[in-house]
Motif scaffolding. Sequence first.
Motif, PDB file in Angstrom:
ATOM      1  N   CYS A 252      39.892  32.412  50.171  1.00 55.14           N
ATOM      2  CA  CYS A 252      40.771  33.238  49.342  1.00 55.14           C
ATOM      3  C   CYS A 252      39.914  33.890  48.250  1.00 55.14           C
ATOM      4  O   CYS A 252      39.169  33.213  47.540  1.00 55.14           O
ATOM      5  N   GLU A 253      40.018  35.203  48.149  1.00 64.61           N
ATOM      6  CA  GLU A 253      39.207  35.955  47.184  1.00 64.61           C
ATOM      7  C   GLU A 253      40.067  36.364  45.983  1.00 64.61           C
ATOM      8  O   GLU A 253      41.212  36.798  46.157  1.00 64.61           O
ATOM      9  N   PHE A 254      39.500  36.240  44.785  1.00 61.56           N
ATOM     10  CA  PHE A 254      40.177  36.628  43.542  1.00 61.56           C
ATOM     11  C   PHE A 254      39.454  37.821  42.911  1.00 61.56           C
ATOM     12  O   PHE A 254      38.226  37.852  42.854  1.00 61.56           O
ATOM     13  N   HIS A 255      40.246  38.783  42.452  1.00 58.52           N
ATOM     14  CA  HIS A 255      39.757  39.835  41.563  1.00 58.52           C
ATOM     15  C   HIS A 255      40.509  39.713  40.247  1.00 58.52           C
ATOM     16  O   HIS A 255      41.646  39.217  40.209  1.00 58.52           O
ATOM     17  N   ILE A 256      39.899  40.203  39.162  1.00 58.34           N
ATOM     18  CA  ILE A 256      40.507  40.059  37.839  1.00 58.34           C
ATOM     19  C   ILE A 256      40.215  41.289  36.997  1.00 58.34           C
ATOM     20  O   ILE A 256      39.201  41.973  37.189  1.00 58.34           O
ATOM     21  N   THR A 257      41.128  41.596  36.065  1.00 59.03           N
ATOM     22  CA  THR A 257      40.899  42.703  35.133  1.00 59.03           C
ATOM     23  C   THR A 257      41.721  42.475  33.872  1.00 59.03           C
ATOM     24  O   THR A 257      42.781  41.850  33.899  1.00 59.03           O
ATOM     25  N   THR A 258      41.199  43.027  32.751  1.00 58.52           N
ATOM     26  CA  THR A 258      41.973  43.066  31.503  1.00 58.52           C
ATOM     27  C   THR A 258      42.449  44.494  31.240  1.00 58.52           C
ATOM     28  O   THR A 258      43.119  44.758  30.254  1.00 58.52           O
ATOM     29  N   GLY A 259      42.082  45.411  32.154  1.00 60.18           N
ATOM     30  CA  GLY A 259      42.474  46.806  31.995  1.00 60.18           C
ATOM     31  C   GLY A 259      43.713  47.133  32.801  1.00 60.18           C
ATOM     32  O   GLY A 259      44.484  46.252  33.206  1.00 60.18           O
ATOM     33  N   ASP A 260      43.907  48.423  33.036  1.00 59.10           N
ATOM     34  CA  ASP A 260      45.054  48.896  33.793  1.00 59.10           C
ATOM     35  C   ASP A 260      44.874  48.509  35.262  1.00 59.10           C
ATOM     36  O   ASP A 260      43.950  48.990  35.934  1.00 59.10           O
ATOM     37  N   PRO A 261      45.746  47.655  35.820  1.00 61.62           N
ATOM     38  CA  PRO A 261      45.551  47.200  37.199  1.00 61.62           C
ATOM     39  C   PRO A 261      45.793  48.294  38.241  1.00 61.62           C
ATOM     40  O   PRO A 261      45.437  48.116  39.406  1.00 61.62           O
TER      41      PRO A 261
ATOM     42  N   LYS B  24      37.391  43.566  39.016  1.00 61.86           N
ATOM     43  CA  LYS B  24      36.092  42.936  39.199  1.00 61.86           C
ATOM     44  C   LYS B  24      36.256  41.666  40.040  1.00 61.86           C
ATOM     45  O   LYS B  24      37.252  40.942  39.904  1.00 61.86           O
ATOM     46  N   HIS B  25      35.267  41.427  40.867  1.00 58.07           N
ATOM     47  CA  HIS B  25      35.278  40.204  41.675  1.00 58.07           C
ATOM     48  C   HIS B  25      35.189  38.992  40.739  1.00 58.07           C
ATOM     49  O   HIS B  25      34.371  38.951  39.824  1.00 58.07           O
ATOM     50  N   ALA B  26      36.044  37.997  40.985  1.00 55.49           N
ATOM     51  CA  ALA B  26      36.040  36.798  40.145  1.00 55.49           C
ATOM     52  C   ALA B  26      35.522  35.572  40.889  1.00 55.49           C
ATOM     53  O   ALA B  26      34.686  34.826  40.353  1.00 55.49           O
ATOM     54  N   ALA B  27      36.014  35.348  42.108  1.00 53.17           N
ATOM     55  CA  ALA B  27      35.606  34.139  42.830  1.00 53.17           C
ATOM     56  C   ALA B  27      36.141  34.182  44.258  1.00 53.17           C
ATOM     57  O   ALA B  27      37.058  34.945  44.574  1.00 53.17           O
ATOM     58  N   VAL B  28      35.548  33.329  45.092  1.00 46.52           N
ATOM     59  CA  VAL B  28      36.050  33.086  46.445  1.00 46.52           C
ATOM     60  C   VAL B  28      36.151  31.576  46.616  1.00 46.52           C
ATOM     61  O   VAL B  28      35.208  30.844  46.300  1.00 46.52           O
ATOM     62  N   PHE B  29      37.285  31.121  47.126  1.00 42.58           N
ATOM     63  CA  PHE B  29      37.529  29.688  47.275  1.00 42.58           C
ATOM     64  C   PHE B  29      37.758  29.355  48.754  1.00 42.58           C
ATOM     65  O   PHE B  29      38.467  30.062  49.473  1.00 42.58           O
TER      66      PHE B  29
ATOM     67  N   GLN C  74      44.146  36.175  25.832  1.00 43.26           N
ATOM     68  CA  GLN C  74      43.937  37.489  26.457  1.00 43.26           C
ATOM     69  C   GLN C  74      44.754  37.543  27.761  1.00 43.26           C
ATOM     70  O   GLN C  74      44.698  36.644  28.583  1.00 43.26           O
ATOM     71  N   GLN C  75      45.519  38.623  27.910  1.00 37.24           N
ATOM     72  CA  GLN C  75      46.283  38.762  29.158  1.00 37.24           C
ATOM     73  C   GLN C  75      45.381  39.314  30.251  1.00 37.24           C
ATOM     74  O   GLN C  75      44.685  40.304  30.071  1.00 37.24           O
ATOM     75  N   TYR C  76      45.429  38.661  31.390  1.00 36.22           N
ATOM     76  CA  TYR C  76      44.656  39.075  32.547  1.00 36.22           C
ATOM     77  C   TYR C  76      45.591  39.462  33.697  1.00 36.22           C
ATOM     78  O   TYR C  76      46.698  38.904  33.840  1.00 36.22           O
ATOM     79  N   ALA C  77      45.148  40.399  34.485  1.00 32.71           N
ATOM     80  CA  ALA C  77      45.806  40.694  35.764  1.00 32.71           C
ATOM     81  C   ALA C  77      44.909  40.138  36.863  1.00 32.71           C
ATOM     82  O   ALA C  77      43.691  40.317  36.840  1.00 32.71           O
ATOM     83  N   LEU C  78      45.504  39.455  37.807  1.00 34.95           N
ATOM     84  CA  LEU C  78      44.756  38.897  38.930  1.00 34.95           C
ATOM     85  C   LEU C  78      45.380  39.361  40.242  1.00 34.95           C
ATOM     86  O   LEU C  78      46.589  39.606  40.323  1.00 34.95           O
ATOM     87  N   ARG C  79      44.532  39.488  41.248  1.00 28.33           N
ATOM     88  CA  ARG C  79      45.027  39.760  42.592  1.00 28.33           C
ATOM     89  C   ARG C  79      44.199  38.917  43.575  1.00 28.33           C
ATOM     90  O   ARG C  79      43.042  38.613  43.323  1.00 28.33           O
TER      91      ARG C  79
END
Length: 215
Positions: A153-162, A169-174, A189-194
């Motif tokens: 499972c791959e995670f991306h993350i941003t603090t900007g406009d999703p 940005k790539h965050a991690a792969v599990f 800080q609010q984060y958006a994740l996908r």
Amino acid sequence: MGKKPKVKRSLGRLNDASLSAKGKVIVTSMTDNPHFKEPYPEGVTPLAQVKGTLESFDNACIEARSNAKQSVTLRKSLRAQFIKELGQMGGYVDLVAQGNIEILESSGFDYTKETTPSTVKHQAPCPDIVLSQGVKRGGIVGKAKSAPRARSCEFHITTGDPSVEGNWKHAAVFGQFKNMELDGLTPGQQYALRMRWIMPEGPGPWTPPLFFMPT
């Protein structure tokens, strides 16, 4: 590339009458056939011998109606021999035809249909993720029910406009999906994740943005 048409290898499924009838079609079609000139290659029974086997098989079928053990045994033996000889001939037909339907049809054999590569791919679902606070300050833990065939499972993350692709940005792969922890984030800080599954054939679709504020 798709699969080329080939001679069907199912003569053994036919009953005696159907096998005889099909054999007669093949023998007639192969006789003086310009695509399959004799002598045949080594390992392929000559057509005259195949004709002889067919005649013997037909006679044995008639004699076996008496249910005499010897007659039934002879019928079974000639049936097996006839199927074997037709199988050799079918292999020769495939070798010559190379998928050419016109040549296959001329042989009298039944043949498979041409297949084309499937354009339908396995559609992976979006991960069903539940986010919670991590054990460490500034951490987020994701938990998901594993999808069949998912490798990671791959995670991306941003603090900007999703909605802006460049912000992600790539965050991690599990490789395990029960406790997927991202740490080192800024508390408050609010984060958006996908997230998306990585399948054997490639990545699946992204989830809609999930918003979370670590403490």
